[in-house]
Design a protein around this motif. Structure first.
Motif, PDB file in Angstrom:
ATOM      1  N   SER A 169       0.843  -1.193   0.000  1.00  0.00           N
ATOM      2  CA  SER A 169       0.000   0.000   0.000  1.00  0.00           C
ATOM      3  C   SER A 169       0.879   1.244   0.000  1.00  0.00           C
ATOM      4  O   SER A 169       2.066   1.175   0.334  1.00  0.00           O
ATOM      5  N   PRO A 170       0.324   2.409  -0.344  1.00  0.00           N
ATOM      6  CA  PRO A 170       1.126   3.630  -0.288  1.00  0.00           C
ATOM      7  C   PRO A 170       1.731   3.876   1.088  1.00  0.00           C
ATOM      8  O   PRO A 170       2.895   4.267   1.207  1.00  0.00           O
ATOM      9  N   GLU A 171       0.962   3.606   2.150  1.00  0.00           N
ATOM     10  CA  GLU A 171       1.483   3.825   3.504  1.00  0.00           C
ATOM     11  C   GLU A 171       2.658   2.908   3.791  1.00  0.00           C
ATOM     12  O   GLU A 171       3.709   3.356   4.290  1.00  0.00           O
ATOM     13  N   ARG A 174       5.768   3.966   1.820  1.00  0.00           N
ATOM     14  CA  ARG A 174       6.476   5.100   2.434  1.00  0.00           C
ATOM     15  C   ARG A 174       7.259   4.668   3.677  1.00  0.00           C
ATOM     16  O   ARG A 174       8.412   5.078   3.881  1.00  0.00           O
ATOM     17  N   HIS A 177      10.312   2.621   2.598  1.00  0.00           N
ATOM     18  CA  HIS A 177      11.336   3.448   1.962  1.00  0.00           C
ATOM     19  C   HIS A 177      12.056   4.329   2.977  1.00  0.00           C
ATOM     20  O   HIS A 177      13.253   4.611   2.815  1.00  0.00           O
ATOM     21  N   ASP A 199      -3.094   5.469  -6.562  1.00  0.00           N
ATOM     22  CA  ASP A 199      -2.369   5.903  -5.371  1.00  0.00           C
ATOM     23  C   ASP A 199      -0.963   5.337  -5.225  1.00  0.00           C
ATOM     24  O   ASP A 199      -0.129   5.921  -4.536  1.00  0.00           O
ATOM     25  N   VAL A 200      -0.668   4.207  -5.869  1.00  0.00           N
ATOM     26  CA  VAL A 200       0.635   3.583  -5.684  1.00  0.00           C
ATOM     27  C   VAL A 200       1.682   4.156  -6.638  1.00  0.00           C
ATOM     28  O   VAL A 200       2.787   4.530  -6.220  1.00  0.00           O
ATOM     29  N   VAL A 203       3.149   7.543  -5.674  1.00  0.00           N
ATOM     30  CA  VAL A 203       4.098   7.475  -4.561  1.00  0.00           C
ATOM     31  C   VAL A 203       5.445   6.936  -5.057  1.00  0.00           C
ATOM     32  O   VAL A 203       6.507   7.436  -4.673  1.00  0.00           O
ATOM     33  N   CYS A 204       5.394   5.940  -5.928  1.00  0.00           N
ATOM     34  CA  CYS A 204       6.645   5.403  -6.491  1.00  0.00           C
ATOM     35  C   CYS A 204       7.417   6.506  -7.207  1.00  0.00           C
ATOM     36  O   CYS A 204       8.645   6.624  -7.056  1.00  0.00           O
ATOM     37  N   GLU A 206       7.213   9.739  -6.760  1.00  0.00           N
ATOM     38  CA  GLU A 206       7.690  10.723  -5.781  1.00  0.00           C
ATOM     39  C   GLU A 206       8.979  10.251  -5.122  1.00  0.00           C
ATOM     40  O   GLU A 206       9.902  11.047  -4.882  1.00  0.00           O
ATOM     41  N   LEU A 207       9.071   8.935  -4.843  1.00  0.00           N
ATOM     42  CA  LEU A 207      10.204   8.385  -4.103  1.00  0.00           C
ATOM     43  C   LEU A 207      11.313   7.833  -4.999  1.00  0.00           C
ATOM     44  O   LEU A 207      12.349   7.407  -4.500  1.00  0.00           O
TER      45      LEU A 207
END
Length: 340
Positions: A169-171, A174, A177, A199-200, A203-204, A206-207
């Motif tokens: 999950s996104p949470e 994060r 990571h 949503d996933v 986030v990928c 962004e990171l």
């Protein structure tokens, strides 16, 4: 299109994560060589693996749970002999049943299990380290920081090169990571499985995490080669999957006809169009179609050079399948961040 693409130009490459290794833009998933899609054919599987490496398909993906360790043992002699030509990925986190044909018996994200699992995988593979090690699923009973912290220790000890995570999950992505840099997220993504785009994937990006889609051909559905579950082997897991069920299969094949129409305009196959669509989603996407056949290794690799038009992509973006990814209430559905 297949013959034109192979061997004509260097195989396209993409980077795993931030500062990770370069890999062929299309990888190879090895699960089906040992389980889930009919009886194994070791001779053909090893020929397919060698052919993939010859073509520049360098990201080779397995897991300790595939065939209860049988897949790592199968590919071990090839990957150990051709170690410098590949980027080798395996996984831990599922608890394998002792029956090679059965589903996983649970999940285990304890640090001590991670240590035991990597050493067992290295023995089966016949190598001293793997380049990418995934947490196969997050254990709901173990904080992801504890599990990924153990992965970080394995990097420092030289047993693994980079850390990955699957179906997170996104949470959890994060949190993982923040504990140790994640290079790759492996999750199901295809024209027929789009949920992680919401949503996933953001986030990928962004990171700086590369997305490695498994089942990028919809478990073969997007190739148009499966027209009836009656034609599948008795031990093929697709017989129980909603998208292959009566009613759903016919509806989905009608959508595949649109993929085939676009393929015809490019002198390509439907499978190649499905892979090219994924590759067009960004340079941080490396699909790993699975196969045990040389023919399909060659076909899938050739998709790396297929350029779709904006009009093609727009037509493909409208496709939405009938049926969920997994049977409701199944073990796989409960652990997947994107159940549909």
């Amino acid at each position: 299109m297949t013959e034109h693409a192979l061997g004509q130009t260097p195989f396209p490459q993409r980077q795993l994560g931030t500062g990770g290794p370069l890999v062929g833009a299309v990888g190879l998933g090895c699960m089906g060589m040992s389980q889930s899609y009919g009886s194994p054919d070791d001779t053909e599987s090893l020929a397919a693996l060698n052919r993939a490496i010859d073509l520049g398909v360098t990201l080779i993906d397995t897991a300790d749970v595939y065939g209860a360790g049988a897949n790592e043992r199968l590919i071990g002699p090839v990957v150990s002999r051709r170690r410098e030509e590949i980027v080798l990925a395996t996984k831990c986190g599922f608890v394998a049943d002792t029956d090679p044909g059965s589903a996983p018996g649970g999940v285990d994200g304890r640090p001590e299990h991670v240590r035991e699992a990597i050493r067992a995988s290295l023995r089966r593979l016949g190598v001293e380290h793997v380049d990418l090690y995934y947490l196969h699923r997050v254990d709901p009973d173990v904080p992801v920081e504890e599990t990924i912290g153990a992965f970080g220790e394995l990097v420092r000890e030289g047993l693994i090169g980079h850390v990955g995570i699957s179906e997170a999950s996104p949470e959890n992505l994060r949190r993982a990571h923040a504990t140790y840099p994640i290079s790759a997220l492996q999750s199901e993504w295809s024209l027929f499985t789009r949920g992680l785009e919401v949503d996933v994937v953001p986030v990928c990006r962004e990171l700086g995490i590369t997305v490695v889609p498994f089942s990028p051909l919809g478990r073969g559905l997007l190739t148009g080669t499966v027209t009836s579950v009656a034609d599948l082997p008795e031990n093929d897991m697709r017989k129980s999957m909603p998208r292959f069920a009566d009613g759903n299969l016919d509806a989905n094949l009608a959508l595949v006809a649109e993929v085939q129409s676009i393929a015809g305009e490019h002198d390509a196959t439907a499978g190649q169009v499905a892979l090219a669509w994924l590759l067009a989603q960004g340079a941080d996407v490396v699909p790993i179609p699975g196969t045990k056949r040389v023919k399909y290794v060659e076909e899938n690799a050739a998709a790396a050079t297929l350029a779709l038009t904006d009009s093609d992509l727009a037509r493909l973006d409208t496709l939405r399948p009938a049926g969920a990814r997994y049977p409701e209430g199944s073990f796989a559905a409960k652990l997947a961040h994107q159940p549909t």
